[in-house]
Design a protein around this motif. Sequence first.
Motif, PDB file in Angstrom:
ATOM      1  N   ARG A 294       0.653  -1.350   0.168  1.00  0.00           N
ATOM      2  CA  ARG A 294      -0.152   0.163   0.014  1.00  0.00           C
ATOM      3  C   ARG A 294       0.893   1.410   0.042  1.00  0.00           C
ATOM      4  NH1 ARG A 294      -4.144   0.424   4.947  1.00  0.00           N
ATOM      5  NH2 ARG A 294      -2.197   0.388   5.877  1.00  0.00           N
ATOM      6  N   HIS A 295       0.612   2.163  -0.976  1.00  0.00           N
ATOM      7  CA  HIS A 295       1.341   3.353  -0.886  1.00  0.00           C
ATOM      8  C   HIS A 295       1.555   4.128   0.447  1.00  0.00           C
ATOM      9  CE1 HIS A 295       0.602   3.790  -5.526  1.00  0.00           C
ATOM     10  NE2 HIS A 295       1.009   2.551  -5.149  1.00  0.00           N
ATOM     11  N   GLY A 296       2.728   4.445   0.651  1.00  0.00           N
ATOM     12  CA  GLY A 296       2.946   5.028   2.256  1.00  0.00           C
ATOM     13  C   GLY A 296       3.445   4.127   3.310  1.00  0.00           C
ATOM     14  N   ASP A 297       3.125   2.768   2.909  1.00  0.00           N
ATOM     15  CA  ASP A 297       3.605   1.901   3.951  1.00  0.00           C
ATOM     16  C   ASP A 297       4.951   1.320   3.717  1.00  0.00           C
ATOM     17  OD1 ASP A 297       0.938   1.837   5.143  1.00  0.00           O
ATOM     18  OD2 ASP A 297       0.582  -0.154   4.312  1.00  0.00           O
ATOM     19  N   PRO A 298       6.000   1.022   4.711  1.00  0.00           N
ATOM     20  CA  PRO A 298       7.097   0.775   4.575  1.00  0.00           C
ATOM     21  C   PRO A 298       7.271  -0.630   3.947  1.00  0.00           C
ATOM     22  CG  PRO A 298       6.795   0.826   6.761  1.00  0.00           C
ATOM     23  CD  PRO A 298       5.537   1.173   6.169  1.00  0.00           C
ATOM     24  N   GLU A 299       6.512  -1.623   4.484  1.00  0.00           N
ATOM     25  CA  GLU A 299       6.527  -3.013   3.926  1.00  0.00           C
ATOM     26  C   GLU A 299       5.350  -3.517   3.312  1.00  0.00           C
ATOM     27  OE1 GLU A 299       9.078  -5.350   5.074  1.00  0.00           O
ATOM     28  OE2 GLU A 299       9.910  -3.338   5.958  1.00  0.00           O
ATOM     29  N   PRO A 300       5.497  -4.255   2.358  1.00  0.00           N
ATOM     30  CA  PRO A 300       4.342  -5.055   1.739  1.00  0.00           C
ATOM     31  C   PRO A 300       3.348  -5.704   2.803  1.00  0.00           C
ATOM     32  CG  PRO A 300       6.375  -5.904   0.821  1.00  0.00           C
ATOM     33  CD  PRO A 300       6.777  -5.333   2.161  1.00  0.00           C
ATOM     34  N   ALA A 301       2.285  -5.441   2.302  1.00  0.00           N
ATOM     35  CA  ALA A 301       0.979  -5.970   3.108  1.00  0.00           C
ATOM     36  C   ALA A 301       0.615  -7.483   3.038  1.00  0.00           C
ATOM     37  CB  ALA A 301      -0.447  -5.347   2.776  1.00  0.00           C
ATOM     38  N   LEU A 302       1.172  -8.033   1.715  1.00  0.00           N
ATOM     39  CA  LEU A 302       1.137  -9.417   1.092  1.00  0.00           C
ATOM     40  C   LEU A 302       2.057  -9.690   0.460  1.00  0.00           C
ATOM     41  CD1 LEU A 302      -0.979 -11.863   0.675  1.00  0.00           C
ATOM     42  CD2 LEU A 302      -1.745 -10.581  -1.208  1.00  0.00           C
ATOM     43  N   VAL A 303       2.909 -10.892   0.497  1.00  0.00           N
ATOM     44  CA  VAL A 303       3.697 -11.619  -0.561  1.00  0.00           C
ATOM     45  C   VAL A 303       3.434 -12.846  -0.491  1.00  0.00           C
ATOM     46  CG1 VAL A 303       6.052 -12.170  -0.651  1.00  0.00           C
ATOM     47  CG2 VAL A 303       5.717 -10.010   0.492  1.00  0.00           C
ATOM     48  N   GLY A 304       3.328 -13.358  -1.732  1.00  0.00           N
ATOM     49  CA  GLY A 304       2.875 -14.722  -2.051  1.00  0.00           C
ATOM     50  C   GLY A 304       3.551 -15.104  -3.358  1.00  0.00           C
ATOM     51  N   PRO A 305       3.314 -16.528  -3.615  1.00  0.00           N
ATOM     52  CA  PRO A 305       3.892 -17.087  -4.676  1.00  0.00           C
ATOM     53  C   PRO A 305       3.141 -16.659  -5.857  1.00  0.00           C
ATOM     54  CG  PRO A 305       2.305 -18.634  -3.511  1.00  0.00           C
ATOM     55  CD  PRO A 305       2.295 -17.500  -2.708  1.00  0.00           C
ATOM     56  N   TRP A 306       3.796 -16.455  -7.013  1.00  0.00           N
ATOM     57  CA  TRP A 306       3.282 -16.198  -8.355  1.00  0.00           C
ATOM     58  C   TRP A 306       3.469 -17.058  -9.476  1.00  0.00           C
ATOM     59  CZ3 TRP A 306      -0.255 -12.797  -9.450  1.00  0.00           C
ATOM     60  CH2 TRP A 306      -0.599 -12.570 -10.775  1.00  0.00           C
TER      61      TRP A 306
ATOM     62  N   LYS B 202       9.906 -20.573 -17.162  1.00  0.00           N
ATOM     63  CA  LYS B 202      10.827 -19.909 -16.817  1.00  0.00           C
ATOM     64  C   LYS B 202      10.981 -18.317 -16.168  1.00  0.00           C
ATOM     65  CE  LYS B 202      14.296 -18.225 -19.765  1.00  0.00           C
ATOM     66  NZ  LYS B 202      15.477 -18.145 -20.617  1.00  0.00           N
ATOM     67  N   ASN B 203       9.760 -17.592 -17.011  1.00  0.00           N
ATOM     68  CA  ASN B 203       9.560 -16.209 -16.562  1.00  0.00           C
ATOM     69  C   ASN B 203       8.107 -16.362 -15.949  1.00  0.00           C
ATOM     70  OD1 ASN B 203      11.837 -14.913 -17.859  1.00  0.00           O
ATOM     71  ND2 ASN B 203      11.144 -15.466 -19.793  1.00  0.00           N
ATOM     72  N   PRO B 204       7.914 -15.143 -15.106  1.00  0.00           N
ATOM     73  CA  PRO B 204       6.719 -15.002 -14.338  1.00  0.00           C
ATOM     74  C   PRO B 204       5.567 -14.560 -15.297  1.00  0.00           C
ATOM     75  CG  PRO B 204       7.798 -12.775 -14.046  1.00  0.00           C
ATOM     76  CD  PRO B 204       8.769 -14.080 -14.758  1.00  0.00           C
ATOM     77  N   LYS B 205       4.418 -15.125 -15.150  1.00  0.00           N
ATOM     78  CA  LYS B 205       3.157 -14.803 -15.801  1.00  0.00           C
ATOM     79  C   LYS B 205       2.885 -13.233 -15.640  1.00  0.00           C
ATOM     80  CE  LYS B 205      -1.942 -15.544 -15.891  1.00  0.00           C
ATOM     81  NZ  LYS B 205      -2.923 -16.401 -15.096  1.00  0.00           N
ATOM     82  N   PRO B 206       2.747 -12.535 -16.623  1.00  0.00           N
ATOM     83  CA  PRO B 206       2.443 -11.178 -16.526  1.00  0.00           C
ATOM     84  C   PRO B 206       1.206 -10.729 -15.776  1.00  0.00           C
ATOM     85  CG  PRO B 206       2.512 -11.690 -18.761  1.00  0.00           C
ATOM     86  CD  PRO B 206       2.385 -12.949 -18.090  1.00  0.00           C
ATOM     87  N   LEU B 207       1.229  -9.423 -15.063  1.00  0.00           N
ATOM     88  CA  LEU B 207       0.131  -9.317 -14.304  1.00  0.00           C
ATOM     89  C   LEU B 207      -0.993  -8.754 -15.182  1.00  0.00           C
ATOM     90  CD1 LEU B 207       2.196  -7.073 -11.660  1.00  0.00           C
ATOM     91  CD2 LEU B 207       0.273  -8.981 -11.050  1.00  0.00           C
TER      92      LEU B 207
END
Length: 165
Positions: A45-57, A64-69
Amino acid sequence: MNDISPSADTDAENVQQPTLWSDDAWTARIVKNEDDDGWAVAMTRHGDPEPALVGPWTMGRDKKNPKPLDTAAFHTLVKTANEVLRRHEQQLHAQLNKHVSVGDGSERIRVALRIVPDEDNPYAVLSAQDESGTQLAEARVAPTFKLSAASAEAWIENGYPAKPR
């Protein structure tokens, strides 16, 4: 790419890139998963120092490469990250606010403990209300005060002393 903190330039505008999406409130950044050969997504979230959520992609078709957002994935990630923050806030509220009800029938008294986690001088406020919500008493106590039915009854029976035990 190991940095999962948002950069200042993504806060100001909407970005829609395969590994970086941003709107007016959130940034999704796909990063290399340090634990294996896969990818992870970090929602900050903009303004937060750390991610609120980190998970597998998900891996892309080339494995080999990540699926695009995309729009749907970004909106799902925003919804999930908001839910994580909401649950965290609810948990913190539950840790800082407790209450018990003691007594019978119309004599029930609700005793509440609200912890104020001040960095320099934390304290708690113990309060009692009757069933109609009328404040009967209030006392400042240590933030370590253990509220239970027994401690609430003892405070009431002793006439609501300013320094409950």
